[in-house]
Design a protein around this motif. Structure first.
Motif, PDB file in Angstrom:
ATOM      1  N   HIS A 228      14.335 -31.002   6.039  1.00  0.00           N
ATOM      2  CA  HIS A 228      13.355 -31.555   6.966  1.00  0.00           C
ATOM      3  C   HIS A 228      12.752 -30.468   7.840  1.00  0.00           C
ATOM      4  CE1 HIS A 228      15.782 -34.944   5.725  1.00  0.00           C
ATOM      5  NE2 HIS A 228      14.820 -35.749   6.113  1.00  0.00           N
ATOM      6  N   GLN A 229      11.479 -30.663   8.145  1.00  0.00           N
ATOM      7  CA  GLN A 229      10.794 -29.737   9.046  1.00  0.00           C
ATOM      8  C   GLN A 229      10.087 -30.545  10.119  1.00  0.00           C
ATOM      9  OE1 GLN A 229       7.973 -27.666   6.544  1.00  0.00           O
ATOM     10  NE2 GLN A 229       9.376 -25.961   6.252  1.00  0.00           N
ATOM     11  N   VAL A 230       9.774 -29.871  11.199  1.00  0.00           N
ATOM     12  CA  VAL A 230       8.831 -30.461  12.136  1.00  0.00           C
ATOM     13  C   VAL A 230       7.744 -29.418  12.339  1.00  0.00           C
ATOM     14  CG1 VAL A 230       9.956 -29.647  14.250  1.00  0.00           C
ATOM     15  CG2 VAL A 230       8.501 -31.667  14.315  1.00  0.00           C
ATOM     16  N   GLU A 231       6.533 -29.902  12.406  1.00  0.00           N
ATOM     17  CA  GLU A 231       5.411 -28.992  12.508  1.00  0.00           C
ATOM     18  C   GLU A 231       4.487 -29.506  13.602  1.00  0.00           C
ATOM     19  OE1 GLU A 231       4.642 -27.369   8.850  1.00  0.00           O
ATOM     20  OE2 GLU A 231       2.490 -27.313   9.083  1.00  0.00           O
ATOM     21  N   ALA A 232       3.862 -28.596  14.328  1.00  0.00           N
ATOM     22  CA  ALA A 232       2.870 -29.010  15.322  1.00  0.00           C
ATOM     23  C   ALA A 232       1.562 -28.309  15.000  1.00  0.00           C
ATOM     24  CB  ALA A 232       3.331 -28.661  16.728  1.00  0.00           C
ATOM     25  N   LEU A 233       0.469 -28.987  15.236  1.00  0.00           N
ATOM     26  CA  LEU A 233      -0.855 -28.416  14.981  1.00  0.00           C
ATOM     27  C   LEU A 233      -1.764 -28.743  16.152  1.00  0.00           C
ATOM     28  CD1 LEU A 233      -3.072 -27.260  12.966  1.00  0.00           C
ATOM     29  CD2 LEU A 233      -3.525 -29.644  12.407  1.00  0.00           C
ATOM     30  N   ALA A 333      -0.472 -23.402  14.768  1.00  0.00           N
ATOM     31  CA  ALA A 333       0.485 -24.296  14.114  1.00  0.00           C
ATOM     32  C   ALA A 333       1.839 -23.617  14.151  1.00  0.00           C
ATOM     33  CB  ALA A 333       0.076 -24.556  12.668  1.00  0.00           C
ATOM     34  N   PHE A 334       2.879 -24.416  14.222  1.00  0.00           N
ATOM     35  CA  PHE A 334       4.225 -23.841  14.061  1.00  0.00           C
ATOM     36  C   PHE A 334       5.130 -24.862  13.418  1.00  0.00           C
ATOM     37  CE2 PHE A 334       4.095 -25.453  18.466  1.00  0.00           C
ATOM     38  CZ  PHE A 334       5.190 -26.302  18.484  1.00  0.00           C
ATOM     39  N   GLY A 335       6.192 -24.382  12.811  1.00  0.00           N
ATOM     40  CA  GLY A 335       7.117 -25.293  12.134  1.00  0.00           C
ATOM     41  C   GLY A 335       8.540 -24.776  12.180  1.00  0.00           C
ATOM     42  N   MET A 336       9.475 -25.705  12.193  1.00  0.00           N
ATOM     43  CA  MET A 336      10.893 -25.367  12.229  1.00  0.00           C
ATOM     44  C   MET A 336      11.659 -26.232  11.234  1.00  0.00           C
ATOM     45  SD  MET A 336       9.608 -25.094  15.399  1.00  0.00           S
ATOM     46  CE  MET A 336       9.326 -23.592  16.326  1.00  0.00           C
ATOM     47  N   GLY A 337      12.771 -25.706  10.764  1.00  0.00           N
ATOM     48  CA  GLY A 337      13.670 -26.496   9.929  1.00  0.00           C
ATOM     49  C   GLY A 337      14.579 -27.332  10.822  1.00  0.00           C
ATOM     50  N   LEU A 338      14.684 -28.622  10.507  1.00  0.00           N
ATOM     51  CA  LEU A 338      15.481 -29.483  11.387  1.00  0.00           C
ATOM     52  C   LEU A 338      16.973 -29.392  11.087  1.00  0.00           C
ATOM     53  CD1 LEU A 338      13.203 -32.602  11.730  1.00  0.00           C
ATOM     54  CD2 LEU A 338      13.494 -30.657  13.256  1.00  0.00           C
ATOM     55  N   GLU A 339      17.334 -29.225   9.812  1.00  0.00           N
ATOM     56  CA  GLU A 339      18.751 -29.059   9.498  1.00  0.00           C
ATOM     57  C   GLU A 339      19.293 -27.839  10.244  1.00  0.00           C
ATOM     58  OE1 GLU A 339      16.626 -30.146   7.376  1.00  0.00           O
ATOM     59  OE2 GLU A 339      17.533 -31.760   6.216  1.00  0.00           O
ATOM     60  N   ARG A 340      18.521 -26.749  10.153  1.00  0.00           N
ATOM     61  CA  ARG A 340      18.926 -25.510  10.803  1.00  0.00           C
ATOM     62  C   ARG A 340      19.054 -25.717  12.311  1.00  0.00           C
ATOM     63  NH1 ARG A 340      19.630 -20.492  10.817  1.00  0.00           N
ATOM     64  NH2 ARG A 340      18.708 -19.504  12.626  1.00  0.00           N
ATOM     65  N   THR A 341      18.075 -26.408  12.876  1.00  0.00           N
ATOM     66  CA  THR A 341      18.094 -26.653  14.321  1.00  0.00           C
ATOM     67  C   THR A 341      19.336 -27.468  14.705  1.00  0.00           C
ATOM     68  OG1 THR A 341      15.684 -26.654  14.320  1.00  0.00           O
ATOM     69  CG2 THR A 341      16.767 -27.600  16.252  1.00  0.00           C
ATOM     70  N   LEU A 342      19.618 -28.504  13.901  1.00  0.00           N
ATOM     71  CA  LEU A 342      20.817 -29.309  14.186  1.00  0.00           C
ATOM     72  C   LEU A 342      22.062 -28.454  14.046  1.00  0.00           C
ATOM     73  CD1 LEU A 342      20.200 -32.701  12.333  1.00  0.00           C
ATOM     74  CD2 LEU A 342      20.504 -32.388  14.791  1.00  0.00           C
TER      75      LEU A 342
END
Ligand SMILES: [Zn+2]
Lengths: 369, 835
Positions: A228-233, A333-342
């Motif tokens: 999973h990722q989260v991205e903002a634009l 824009a930026f994006g992160m991995g959610l598994e990694r964040t958790l």
């Protein structure tokens, strides 16, 4: 206690004597005081105030008295009965209180037997962290954008300046649906939602898009083919790198605490330029572990920074592909991995825990992370 | 890309005391991530250069052993023999006078092996003459290292000579920076970070002797795919000539095995300059060497011994006899350099990145060469690299320069019109024009200033610099992201979550609040999993999209139902000792559209990216995709509330599966209808078909015994799956408040005997209808079957509540309503009141 006056013998009218009455009253009061339960008191009441009690019997004899004596005798008996009844009332109340107290003692249970062990539901931490992150951006005025997981290659690659022969397409190991020329892939990132947002929404655009993505990695402790990722634009007039940095810092603080900042390192993504890697200041040691073996930090491996995601200014080519004039609008824009964040936020050591659906893992998170 | 610091030092002055870590920091500053720093060799102690003075063969031994006197310098001899040490040695590849490498006593070699003075073969051996492998410099153990004559003096420290202790950086190079896949490119970045000039080996053309022979001719038939082709011909090459140690050790450091001098030299020059090269055995070439597209049906056996079927899109290097190599990707076996090659042709060309990338992908062949061409090679390098290879082969392989051929199609000159204020506008940080110019020049650009836009010409090694934003990235990168300030942009007023998003969150909270645990399963599924559900062969859930490259042959399909993943997760939980498991998932599934093939189509629309595609193209793109509706599914087994000192257990039953959906509907304000249904994998007598406004949204109930057996699940496990999208779409957007009635309630219970086949739901509906508006609520609270009421019957007991909004009901009113309900049930369902 005097015997019943069966024969109405005037000789026995001595039962109405003050001494006799006093004695009966004293007997009654003693009996009342001696009653140790409401049941005993009931018997005492019957014996000393009932129809056949000495005072009742004495009362009956008033009728046989000369009229002149009746009033006085009546008053004497009345006072005596009043005294007894008052005592009875007091004792009743006392015994009721006692009964209630005893009842509570009898009903005492071991309250420690109760435990929170009954089936308890929970939401997956990947769901709730998506919501938490979305809420950070919703509070800033962003909207939550979504797109399909099975996606047209054009949205996933072409429109993001990843041409068919671009080396970046081999960087991301893509699942192709149907056949390799079907034009359908399992989206390799949440970035196609950027394209969909730019094509569909009115400018300016401020969106956050969390979601499931796919790459052909085998599952192990740190990789999963589905993650999973989260991205903002953001697309607006006058958007700069400074806006990107400020937004990243705000995001970092919302998730990891006051004062936490991010750092950018140059990188490359076809859909942003300039592009950068985002490092998060370690929220555990805040850098105190760097070159300090005494205070080693497991979260950042004593590096002070944690690799968190990627970011950049939206490549003008991407804006053009979506019909937006890059001379008028810029964006980031930026994006992160959610598994990694958790994993680093909650100390999860194995990716598989987030995949396998073991209720013991998920229940620990309850309804929110 | 691996880069030994010593090699970088050839072209840029790095402070003498800088460690590998320091160099890594410098590169990080300009945006190159160093993933690791390694040391060459693991040797410590006195390792020195020695000269063999005398060799005495020791007699009468099983194998030949030499007793050597080695000059090791005045500082290293021992008391008896100043400057000289006696060493016993088993190797035979050296002669008196050779320069060798000596590990003196006290030296620790890789494997924690410390050299000591010891008695062996009747002599005192006072050190060791080393082979390359013994000091961790490769695999060679055939003999000891012989240093070139006069290259050093006995007693010299051998570490710098051998490159021992050299630090090797492992640098992550992003795909846009092809130039950085070379020592030259990295040296340039280092020079920028250090603020010093570099010596650019890519701009020095080696002086070769005059051509003295017949050069092979070359040509390019496709000047777009190959716009520059240089071919050098060398003769008289000694195929036995060894590769010099400095080349060997540097290749080892960058992770390349030494093969032969000719091949090693092409690799060496490629790593140094970034220009991929190929050496052919010129005697195996007939006619002109040309770059051309392959012919359909043409075949080529490449160096990896794979015979490849070529397609017309492939670019090959060919001679009159056919294809010799896959251009820029891999050489062919037939024209390979062998240990008999004396005539060599060196190809140094410039190929189109896309052509090479396609070829590399098509043939699943990624080489050091193709990686560089795909990412862009400096177009000016080809003649320089070719000359450098020739120079090295002449000096180390005894070759003679026969001549050179070349063809070139001049490229269009690329000049970027650049507004020097653009970097400031993009970054939100003011860069002075002087700084902008300084950085552009540092990265190799030529800048012509003028009043408006500048004319910026990128250097030949930066084909990635094409448009102004590319230059902006260079400014920000070199100046540093840290210099950019921070600002939080103000977004316009947002509308918050959409109704659907809010409801989906609410659904999740509701389900978890009722004791269900969420899972997030992979969307992959296999036919065997669908078989285990006993789905009919024509069940629509078998129409699944197939992955072209699934990770597992067991699960090549995209799920059409959430149940397989849930059932697997339940099984896993049970196998790990949990007994009461209630799992749910909310996720999309994919359902093929009418006419859509599981294997996808071909020739999908590929809109241009030079503007917004028109709406019809966009809808064509959407039409490629399968339907991806949101589903909600759950599997429940074991106790919903376990047994204990407080009482007995309540186990999940078919009822829980159905009420889970009905309760969700209640939460979201959606009326869901229940009817008996039949659908795999449910028990045909315990399956509810659920619908909203007459549209079936899914099923719930007990799983069929056969399915439970197939999956090894406990008996009576229950499941549900519904189209959540439909439920969310029908949800109440604004909840409306009820009128809370404060008049007293009147309660009446009735038990009605009906035939088994009569649905409780229908009787309930009749009661509701007939009891009139005074009926506030009615609920089925007991069911009885038994001899008392006759075979084939059941008794349904209903609790009724009556209330009026404006008065206290009289007992007569309540009785009338009750009787009305009973009468209607009698009439419509043949019910009799149970006495
Ligand atoms: Zn830390």
């Amino acid at each position: 206690m005097s015997a019943p006056n069966k024969s109405f013998d005037p000789v026995e009218v001595s039962t109405l004597s003050q001494e006799n009455i006093d004695e009966n009253v004293a007997n009654a009061i003693a009996a009342i005081a001696g009653a140790n339960s409401l049941d005993e008191l009931k018997e005492v009441r019957l014996a000393h105030t009932g129809d056949r009690s000495p005072l009742a019997l004495a009362n009956r004899e008033i009728g046989a008295l000369p009229p002149a004596a009746k009033a006085e005798a009546g008053k004497r008996i009345g006072q005596a009965r009043g005294k007894v009844n008052q005592c009875l009332e007091v004792r009743t109340l006392e015994l009721e209180v006692l009964r209630d107290q005893l009842l509570l003692i009898e009903e005492t249970v071991d309250v420690t037997m109760a435990a929170a062990t009954v089936a308890q539901g929970a939401r997956h931490p990947l769901t709730t962290i998506q919501e938490q992150i979305s809420d950070v951006f919703l509070a800033l005025g962003y909207e939550l954008a979504e797109g399909p997981e099975i996606e047209a290659e054009w949205f996933n690659f072409d429109a993001l300046n990843i041409a068919p022969d671009h080396p970046a397409r081999t960087m991301q190991d893509t699942f192709f649906a149907g056949n390799e020329d079907s034009g359908i892939v399992l989206r390799t990132h949440t970035s196609p939602v950027q394209i969909r947002s730019m094509l569909k929404r009115e400018l300016p655009i401020y969106v956050v898009c969390p979601g499931r993505v796919f790459r052909t990695d085998e599952l192990d402790a740190t990789h999963s083919p589905v993650f999973h990722q989260v991205e903002a634009l953001v697309i607006d007039r006058g958007i700069t790198l400074a806006d990107l940095k400020g937004t990243l810092d705000h995001f970092a603080q919302s998730m990891f605490g006051e004062g936490i900042v991010t750092r950018l390192r140059p990188s490359y993504f076809p859909f942003t330029e300039p592009s950068a890697e985002v490092d998060l200041q370690c929220f555990v040691c805040r850098g105190a572990s760097i070159d300090n073996p005494e205070a080693a930090c497991r979260t950042c491996r004593s590096e002070g920074w944690i690799e968190w995601g990627g970011c950049g200014m939206v490549n003008p080519k991407v804006l053009v592909a979506c019909g937006i004039d890059p001379d008028e609008y810029t964006g980031f824009a930026f994006g992160m991995g959610l598994e990694r964040t958790l994993m680093f936020r909650h100390g999860i050591t194995d990716m598989r825990d987030m995949v396998e659906g073991d209720i013991r893992f998920t229940r620990a998170f309850g309804l929110g992370v | 890309m691996k880069a030994p610091v010593s090699w970088l030092r050839d072209f840029v002055v790095i402070p003498a005391d800088a460690t590998g870590r320091d160099v890594a920091e410098l590169l990080l500053k300009v945006g190159f991530e160093v993933e690791g720093v390694d040391s060459v060799g693991d040797v410590q102690g006195p390792l020195v250069v020695g000269r063999v003075i005398s060799i005495e063969e020791l007699p009468d031994l099983k194998k030949p052993i030499r007793w050597c006197q080695v000059e090791v310098g005045a500082a290293h001899g021992n008391a008896d023999t100043p400057g000289i040490r006696g060493i016993v040695c088993g190797a035979r590849n050296f002669a008196e006078g050779d320069l060798v490498v000596v590990a003196l006593p006290g030296t620790t070699l890789p494997g924690d092996f410390t050299i000591a003075t010891r008695k062996t073969y009747g002599q005192i051996s006072d050190g060791m003459i080393c082979s390359a492998r013994e000091i961790g410099l490769g695999d060679e153990h055939d003999g000891i290292i012989i240093l070139p004559a006069d290259s050093a003096t006995p007693g010299d420290d051998a570490f710098p000579i051998l490159g021992l202790g050299d630090q090797v950086l492992d640098i992550a190079v992003t795909p846009d920076r092809g130039y950085a896949l070379s020592i030259r490119g990295l040296a340039r970045e280092l020079s920028i970070a250090l603020g010093v000039e570099m010596t650019d080996p890519g701009q020095v053309l080696a002086e070769l002797p005059a051509a003295a022979g017949e050069a092979l001719a070359c040509a390019s038939d496709d000047t777009q795919a190959c716009d520059l082709f240089v071919l050098q011909t060398l003769t008289g090459f000694d195929p036995k000539a060894p590769t010099p140690d400095f080349i060997k050790s540097r290749l080892a450091a960058v992770g390349v095995r030494s093969i032969s001098l000719a091949v090693d030299v092409t690799n060496y020059v490629m790593f140094e300059l970034g220009q991929p090269l190929h050496a052919f055995d010129a005697d195996k070439i007939s006619g002109t060497v040309r770059a051309r597209r392959a012919v359909a049906g043409e075949k080529l056996e490449t160096l990896d011994h794979v015979t490849r079927e070529l397609v017309p899109d492939d670019l090959v290097i060919a001679d009159d006899s056919g294809a010799l190599s896959l251009a820029g990707t891999m050489g062919g076996l037939a024209s390979e350099i062998t240990d008999a090659t004396t005539r060599i042709a060196i190809e140094s060309a410039h190929f189109d990145p896309v052509v090479v990338a396609r070829m590399s992908r098509r043939h699943k062949l990624s080489s050091e060469s193709s990686r560089r061409f795909e990412r862009g090679v400096d177009r000016m390098l080809a003649p320089i690299a070719a000359a450098r290879v020739a120079e090295l082969l002449i000096s180390f392989g005894g070759a003679e320069f026969a001549g050179s051929a070349g063809v070139e199609t001049a490229p269009a000159k690329s000049v970027i019109e650049f507004d020097p204020a653009l970097p400031s506008r993009i970054a939100g940080h003011t860069y002075s024009q002087d700084l902008v110019k300084e950085i552009l020049i540092a990265v190799g650009c030529t800048v012509t200033e003028s009043a408006g836009a500048w004319a910026v010409t990128p250097p030949s090694w930066r084909p990635d610099l094409i448009v102004p934003i590319d230059l902006v990235e260079e400014i920000v990168r070199i100046d540093g992201f840290d210099n950019v300030p921070t600002r939080l942009p103000v977004a316009p007023k947002g509308r918050g979550l959409t109704q659907k998003q809010r409801l989906q969150r609410r659904a999740g909270l509701h389900l978890a609040g009722r004791g269900l645990v969420e899972v997030r399963n992979y969307p992959f599924v296999g036919v065997s999993e669908l078989d285990a559900l006993e789905l009919a062969q024509d069940d629509v859930r078998r129409n699944a999209l197939r992955l072209a490259n699934s990770l597992s042959d067991e699960q090549p399909l995209m799920r059409t139902t959430l149940l397989p993943g849930l059932l697997t997760a339940v099984t896993r939980n049970i196998s790990r000792g949990s007994t009461d498991v209630a799992l749910y998932e909310i996720a999309s599934v994919s359902l093929l559209r009418v006419g859509q093939s599981a294997n996808g189509g071909t020739n999908p629309p590929r809109p241009e990216v030079n503007g917004r595609p028109n709406d019809s193209l966009l809808s064509e793109l959407e039409a490629l995709l399968p339907d991806q509706p949101l589903h909600f599914a759950a599997v429940l087994t074991g106790a919903t509330s376990p047994a204990g000192w407080w009482g007995s257990a309540a186990n999940y039953s078919w009822r829980d599966a159905i009420t889970a959906v009905l309760n969700l509907g209640l939460e979201l304000g959606v009326v869901i209808d229940v009817e008996a249904g039949v659908l795999a994998p449910w028990h045909p007598g315990r399956c509810a078909s659920l619908s909203v406004n007459g549209v079936v949204i899914g099923h719930a109930g007990e799983l069929s015994p056969r399915v439970l057996e197939n999956l090894g699940l406990p008996k009576r496990a229950v499941a549900l799956e519904i189209h959540l999208d439909v439920v969310l779409a029908n949800a109440q957007s604004v909840a409306s408040a009820p009128t809370v009635n404060t008049f007293p309630v009147a309660k009446e219970d009735i038990a009605l005997i009906v035939a088994d086949a009569v649905a409780a739901k229908d009787v309930l509906a009749t009661i509701k209808d007939a009891a009139g508006e005074l009926l506030e609520d009615v609920r089925l609270f007991d069911v009885y079957q038994g001899a008392q009421i006759g075979e084939g019957n059941k008794s349904l007991a209903f609790a009724m509540r009556f209330r009026a909004s404006d008065r206290t009901l009289s007992s007569q009113e309540v009785a009338e309503a009750r009787e009305g309900a009973i009468a209607a049930a009698q009439k419509l369902h043949g019910a009799t009141l149970r006495g």
